[in-house]
Design an enzyme around this catalytic site. Structure first.
Site, PDB file in Angstrom:
ATOM      1  N   ASN A  49     -10.146  -1.697  -0.217  1.00 43.53           N
ATOM      2  CA  ASN A  49     -11.378  -1.056   0.242  1.00 43.53           C
ATOM      3  C   ASN A  49     -11.440   0.425  -0.140  1.00 43.53           C
ATOM      4  O   ASN A  49     -12.514   1.006  -0.183  1.00 43.53           O
ATOM      5  CB  ASN A  49     -11.554  -1.230   1.761  1.00 43.53           C
ATOM      6  CG  ASN A  49     -10.336  -0.797   2.539  1.00 43.53           C
ATOM      7  OD1 ASN A  49      -9.217  -1.239   2.263  1.00 43.53           O
ATOM      8  ND2 ASN A  49     -10.523   0.063   3.513  1.00 43.53           N
ATOM      9  N   HIS A  50     -10.266   1.038  -0.431  1.00 42.82           N
ATOM     10  CA  HIS A  50     -10.258   2.449  -0.848  1.00 42.82           C
ATOM     11  C   HIS A  50     -10.283   2.622  -2.370  1.00 42.82           C
ATOM     12  O   HIS A  50     -10.021   3.735  -2.863  1.00 42.82           O
ATOM     13  CB  HIS A  50      -9.029   3.169  -0.276  1.00 42.82           C
ATOM     14  CG  HIS A  50      -9.074   3.329   1.220  1.00 42.82           C
ATOM     15  ND1 HIS A  50      -9.976   4.160   1.849  1.00 42.82           N
ATOM     16  CD2 HIS A  50      -8.347   2.750   2.207  1.00 42.82           C
ATOM     17  CE1 HIS A  50      -9.786   4.096   3.167  1.00 42.82           C
ATOM     18  NE2 HIS A  50      -8.812   3.242   3.409  1.00 42.82           N
ATOM     19  N   HIS A  76      -6.565  -8.527   0.408  1.00 46.04           N
ATOM     20  CA  HIS A  76      -6.609  -7.241   1.100  1.00 46.04           C
ATOM     21  C   HIS A  76      -7.558  -7.394   2.278  1.00 46.04           C
ATOM     22  O   HIS A  76      -8.779  -7.331   2.115  1.00 46.04           O
ATOM     23  CB  HIS A  76      -7.090  -6.179   0.109  1.00 46.04           C
ATOM     24  CG  HIS A  76      -6.848  -4.780   0.573  1.00 46.04           C
ATOM     25  ND1 HIS A  76      -5.641  -4.146   0.420  1.00 46.04           N
ATOM     26  CD2 HIS A  76      -7.649  -3.892   1.207  1.00 46.04           C
ATOM     27  CE1 HIS A  76      -5.713  -2.930   0.917  1.00 46.04           C
ATOM     28  NE2 HIS A  76      -6.920  -2.751   1.425  1.00 46.04           N
ATOM     29  N   HIS A 100      -3.247  -4.263   3.291  1.00 46.88           N
ATOM     30  CA  HIS A 100      -4.272  -3.519   4.024  1.00 46.88           C
ATOM     31  C   HIS A 100      -3.897  -3.123   5.455  1.00 46.88           C
ATOM     32  O   HIS A 100      -4.266  -2.049   5.899  1.00 46.88           O
ATOM     33  CB  HIS A 100      -5.619  -4.260   4.056  1.00 46.88           C
ATOM     34  CG  HIS A 100      -6.680  -3.580   4.888  1.00 46.88           C
ATOM     35  ND1 HIS A 100      -7.285  -2.401   4.502  1.00 46.88           N
ATOM     36  CD2 HIS A 100      -7.239  -3.907   6.090  1.00 46.88           C
ATOM     37  CE1 HIS A 100      -8.168  -2.041   5.431  1.00 46.88           C
ATOM     38  NE2 HIS A 100      -8.154  -2.918   6.408  1.00 46.88           N
ATOM     39  N   HIS A 146      -1.002  -2.312   6.652  1.00 45.97           N
ATOM     40  CA  HIS A 146       0.059  -1.296   6.602  1.00 45.97           C
ATOM     41  C   HIS A 146       1.218  -1.601   7.541  1.00 45.97           C
ATOM     42  O   HIS A 146       2.025  -0.712   7.813  1.00 45.97           O
ATOM     43  CB  HIS A 146      -0.492   0.114   6.856  1.00 45.97           C
ATOM     44  CG  HIS A 146      -1.350   0.630   5.748  1.00 45.97           C
ATOM     45  ND1 HIS A 146      -1.607   1.977   5.550  1.00 45.97           N
ATOM     46  CD2 HIS A 146      -2.017  -0.010   4.751  1.00 45.97           C
ATOM     47  CE1 HIS A 146      -2.393   2.133   4.498  1.00 45.97           C
ATOM     48  NE2 HIS A 146      -2.661   0.943   3.996  1.00 45.97           N
ATOM     49  N   GLU A 161      -4.058   1.601  -3.427  1.00 46.25           N
ATOM     50  CA  GLU A 161      -5.359   2.081  -2.917  1.00 46.25           C
ATOM     51  C   GLU A 161      -5.260   3.358  -2.087  1.00 46.25           C
ATOM     52  O   GLU A 161      -6.271   4.024  -1.879  1.00 46.25           O
ATOM     53  CB  GLU A 161      -6.051   0.984  -2.092  1.00 46.25           C
ATOM     54  CG  GLU A 161      -5.381   0.722  -0.755  1.00 46.25           C
ATOM     55  CD  GLU A 161      -6.340   0.277   0.331  1.00 46.25           C
ATOM     56  OE1 GLU A 161      -7.525   0.053   0.047  1.00 46.25           O
ATOM     57  OE2 GLU A 161      -5.892   0.153   1.487  1.00 46.25           O
ATOM     58  N   ASN A 162      -4.053   3.691  -1.585  1.00 44.22           N
ATOM     59  CA  ASN A 162      -3.884   4.900  -0.771  1.00 44.22           C
ATOM     60  C   ASN A 162      -2.960   5.921  -1.420  1.00 44.22           C
ATOM     61  O   ASN A 162      -2.459   6.835  -0.754  1.00 44.22           O
ATOM     62  CB  ASN A 162      -3.308   4.538   0.614  1.00 44.22           C
ATOM     63  CG  ASN A 162      -4.065   3.438   1.309  1.00 44.22           C
ATOM     64  OD1 ASN A 162      -3.548   2.320   1.448  1.00 44.22           O
ATOM     65  ND2 ASN A 162      -5.287   3.726   1.715  1.00 44.22           N
ATOM     66  N   ASP A 199       0.793  -1.229   0.000  1.00 45.11           N
ATOM     67  CA  ASP A 199       0.000   0.000   0.000  1.00 45.11           C
ATOM     68  C   ASP A 199       0.830   1.287   0.000  1.00 45.11           C
ATOM     69  O   ASP A 199       1.380   1.685   1.032  1.00 45.11           O
ATOM     70  CB  ASP A 199      -0.939   0.018   1.209  1.00 45.11           C
ATOM     71  CG  ASP A 199      -1.817  -1.220   1.303  1.00 45.11           C
ATOM     72  OD1 ASP A 199      -1.340  -2.325   0.962  1.00 45.11           O
ATOM     73  OD2 ASP A 199      -2.980  -1.096   1.750  1.00 45.11           O
TER      74      ASP A 199
HETATM   75 FE   FE2 Z   1      -4.131   0.467   2.488  1.00 44.46          FE
HETATM   76 FE   FE2 Z   2      -7.148  -1.123   2.733  1.00 42.94          FE
END
Ligand code: FE2
Ligand code: FE2
Length: 273
Positions: A68-69, A154, A179, A181, A40-41, A9
């Site tokens: 999820n993002h 994730h 996910h 991190h 995703e981030n 991520d």
């Molecule tokens: Fe993430």
């Molecule tokens: Fe995530």
């Protein structure tokens, strides 16, 4: 042999800077066939813009996975349709734009199946990740329509990630968790030859709360009253990932954590020196 680097991520500008700086260097140094990034981030900590996605491709990233993002930046709902190397969770509801799996080809002609899937424990209730992974692996068997495969699970729960890895053991080359991190130190090769790590960790500033400036998360934990926005921390990032060597049979032969720069202790594969 296929040499693959999966980077976890990427959070905000600091994470992106590490990817832009390191990917061209690592691609050449380790003669990588594939580089995959979880993005995703990447846009201010929340989602991905098309400009950032294209910059990843420009520096040598082969494909970008999400989580999820995925659609925090609304433009992703549109541009994902024209970007075959951008992969969102496969178990989003039917009709969600984009794709949950893709095959990308290396310069040498090796075909890699990439699947992105969301867990359901402590997360939104989505379709069964196990059924989704079974369907995708069944549609693209190792040694037939692809030479290697990687599943980005994730998910929040360690147990769900381990279970999915055992479920895919022998049918996928690599299962990587994203996910949380935080990189886990449990990279290993399962009995059936599938490489696995619970979480590859984030690529971002670790002087933070999972990539975000500390003040607002602390306020929310202590007072339970939001009083500002979450902003990505801007200190030097640690690039976190896993490196894997995959054999002609599609099984992982060697796996290593990768950590470069920032606050975490460095790590690199010893099998490519
Ligand atoms: Fe993430
Ligand atoms: Fe995530």
């Amino acid at each position: 042999m296929i040499r693959l680097l999966f980077i976890g991520d990427v959070v905000g500008r600091s994470g992106r800077a590490a990817v832009f700086e390191q990917v061209p260097v690592l691609r050449a140094r380790w003669r990588l066939d594939f580089v995959i990034v979880n993005g995703e981030n990447a846009a201010g900590g929340f989602g991905l813009s098309e400009a950032i996605f294209e910059e990843f491709l420009t520096v040598g990233v082969d494909a970008v996975t999400l989580g999820n993002h995925a659609f925090d930046q609304r433009e992703a709902l549109v541009f994902i349709e024209r970007q075959p190397r951008l992969i969102r969770p496969v178990n989003f509801p039917p009709g969600t734009p984009g794709r949950g799996a893709a095959v990308v080809e290396s310069a040498k002609g090796a075909r890699l199946l990439i699947v992105n899937v969301l867990g359901r424990i402590f997360m939104d209730a989505l379709d069964d990740p196990f059924a989704a992974v079974k369907r995708e692996l069944g549609a693209c068997p190792l040694g037939e329509t692809c030479d290697a495969s990687v599943i980005d699970i994730h998910a929040e729960a360690t147990s769900e990630k381990w279970a999915l890895a055992h479920f895919a053991d022998g049918k996928a080359s690599l299962v990587v968790g994203t996910h949380t991190h935080a990189p886990s130190a449990d990279h290993r090769i399962l009995a059936g030859g599938t490489g696995f790590v619970t979480d590859v960790g984030m690529t971002g500033d670790y002087d933070s709360v999972i990539g975000m400036e500390k003040e607002e998360p602390l306020r929310r934990f202590i007072r339970h009253i939001p009083s500002g926005r979450f902003e990505p921390a801007l200190g030097p990032a640690t690039l976190c990932g896993v490196a894997a060597e995959i054999g002609p049979d599609g099984r992982t032969k060697a796996i290593s954590p990768v950590r470069i720069g920032g606050l975490l202790s460095p790590a690199a594969p010893d099998f490519w020196t």
